[in-house]
Scaffold this motif. Structure first.
Motif, PDB file in Angstrom:
ATOM      1  N   THR A 133       0.975  -1.081   0.169  1.00 35.89           N
ATOM      2  CA  THR A 133      -0.051  -0.140   0.077  1.00 35.89           C
ATOM      3  C   THR A 133       0.907   1.285  -0.004  1.00 35.89           C
ATOM      4  OG1 THR A 133      -0.122   0.105   2.406  1.00 35.89           O
ATOM      5  CG2 THR A 133      -1.694  -1.422   1.510  1.00 35.89           C
ATOM      6  N   PRO A 134       0.479   2.319  -0.574  1.00 42.75           N
ATOM      7  CA  PRO A 134       1.302   3.533  -0.365  1.00 42.75           C
ATOM      8  C   PRO A 134       1.696   3.776   0.885  1.00 42.75           C
ATOM      9  CG  PRO A 134      -0.532   3.800  -2.019  1.00 42.75           C
ATOM     10  CD  PRO A 134      -0.987   2.540  -1.237  1.00 42.75           C
ATOM     11  N   LEU A 139       6.451   4.371   5.501  1.00 42.08           N
ATOM     12  CA  LEU A 139       7.080   4.244   6.918  1.00 42.08           C
ATOM     13  C   LEU A 139       8.579   4.354   6.780  1.00 42.08           C
ATOM     14  CD1 LEU A 139       5.061   0.871   7.762  1.00 42.08           C
ATOM     15  CD2 LEU A 139       4.692   3.423   8.413  1.00 42.08           C
ATOM     16  N   THR A 140       9.372   4.556   7.902  1.00 45.28           N
ATOM     17  CA  THR A 140      10.645   4.700   7.830  1.00 45.28           C
ATOM     18  C   THR A 140      11.121   3.479   8.223  1.00 45.28           C
ATOM     19  OG1 THR A 140      10.959   4.718  10.472  1.00 45.28           O
ATOM     20  CG2 THR A 140      10.820   7.087   9.046  1.00 45.28           C
ATOM     21  N   GLY A 182      -3.241   4.327   8.991  1.00 41.35           N
ATOM     22  CA  GLY A 182      -4.823   4.435   9.343  1.00 41.35           C
ATOM     23  C   GLY A 182      -5.423   3.235  10.015  1.00 41.35           C
ATOM     24  N   CYS A 183      -4.321   2.666  10.924  1.00 43.31           N
ATOM     25  CA  CYS A 183      -5.025   1.507  11.652  1.00 43.31           C
ATOM     26  C   CYS A 183      -5.457   1.925  13.456  1.00 43.31           C
ATOM     27  CB  CYS A 183      -4.049   0.661  12.013  1.00 43.31           C
ATOM     28  SG  CYS A 183      -3.354  -0.267  10.434  1.00 43.31           S
ATOM     29  N   GLU A 195      -0.163  -9.458   5.674  1.00 44.39           N
ATOM     30  CA  GLU A 195      -0.475  -9.447   4.378  1.00 44.39           C
ATOM     31  C   GLU A 195       0.659  -8.947   3.385  1.00 44.39           C
ATOM     32  OE1 GLU A 195      -4.242  -7.192   4.506  1.00 44.39           O
ATOM     33  OE2 GLU A 195      -5.538  -9.141   4.786  1.00 44.39           O
ATOM     34  N   ALA A 196       1.185  -7.901   4.201  1.00 48.44           N
ATOM     35  CA  ALA A 196       2.428  -7.258   3.247  1.00 48.44           C
ATOM     36  C   ALA A 196       3.638  -8.123   3.253  1.00 48.44           C
ATOM     37  CB  ALA A 196       2.859  -5.924   3.892  1.00 48.44           C
TER      38      ALA A 196
END
Length: 199
Positions: A133-134, A139-140, A182-183, A195-196
């Motif tokens: 996902t974008p 994320l760092t 957005g969690c 999932e990633a």
């Protein structure tokens, strides 16, 4: 419940509410670390109130209910609850669950954990290739490490030990990861990590 919680010297009950709408208002005004939420209440139910509180980032919510129906369990977790307990819980276990949620961990009653794992396995087959996902790209490297740890079920203490950082820093990283993705809960972030392909 109040009497049970006040047995613990490190827990202070700052407010009570008779229905979901009042719970949302009280949480916004009092800013507790943890909201102990019932599912069935007059007016706004506990799931809607949980969604309002977690989406606003006001507090972590621990559901406490007499009913362990799957609809309640899954609805509460989708709404962002950090934990789910049955009212049959012993006082010491309730206090432990509140402490864990306040520390940034999730907590599920042993009676519902197996059903949740079975439902998740049935509903979410292993993806053929990692999901991206974008938001993940934003994320760092350290935040990706934190997300991977969440995917493996690490607590803040576990993240701190693995990454050689303080628990407070781990908690800050977790908050940033949740915000960027957005969690509303660690559970949602852990699912995204799996999932990633990060966990």
């Amino acid at each position: 419940m109040r009497l049970m919680l006040e047995q613990a010297p490190d827990i202070v009950v700052v407010g009570e509410a008779a229905d979901g709408a009042v719970a949302v208002r009280q949480a916004g005004a009092l800013r507790p670390d943890v909201v102990l939420m019932d599912i069935r209440m007059p007016g706004t139910d506990g799931i809607a109130a949980t969604r309002a509180i977690t989406s606003a980032g006001v507090a972590d919510v621990l559901i406490l209910t007499t009913f362990d129906f799957d609809d309640y369990l899954f609805g509460a977790l989708r709404a962002g609850a950090a934990g789910f307990l049955l009212k049959s819980v012993e006082p010491a276990a309730l206090i432990d669950a509140v402490r864990r949620v306040a520390d940034g961990d999730g907590f599920l009653a042993p009676e519902v954990t197996r059903r949740l794992l079975t439902a998740f396995a049935a509903a979410a087959p292993e993806p053929a290739r990692p999901v991206t996902t974008p938001a993940l790209d934003g994320l760092t490297e350290r935040e990706r490490d934190v997300l991977a740890g969440l995917g493996r079920g690490l607590s803040n203490a576990g993240l701190a030990a693995e990454l050689a950082i303080s628990r407070a820093t781990a908690k800050t990283h977790v908050s940033r990861v949740l915000g960027k993705l957005g969690c509303t809960s660690r559970v949602q972030a852990a699912i995204l990590a799996k999932e990633a392909g990060l966990a």
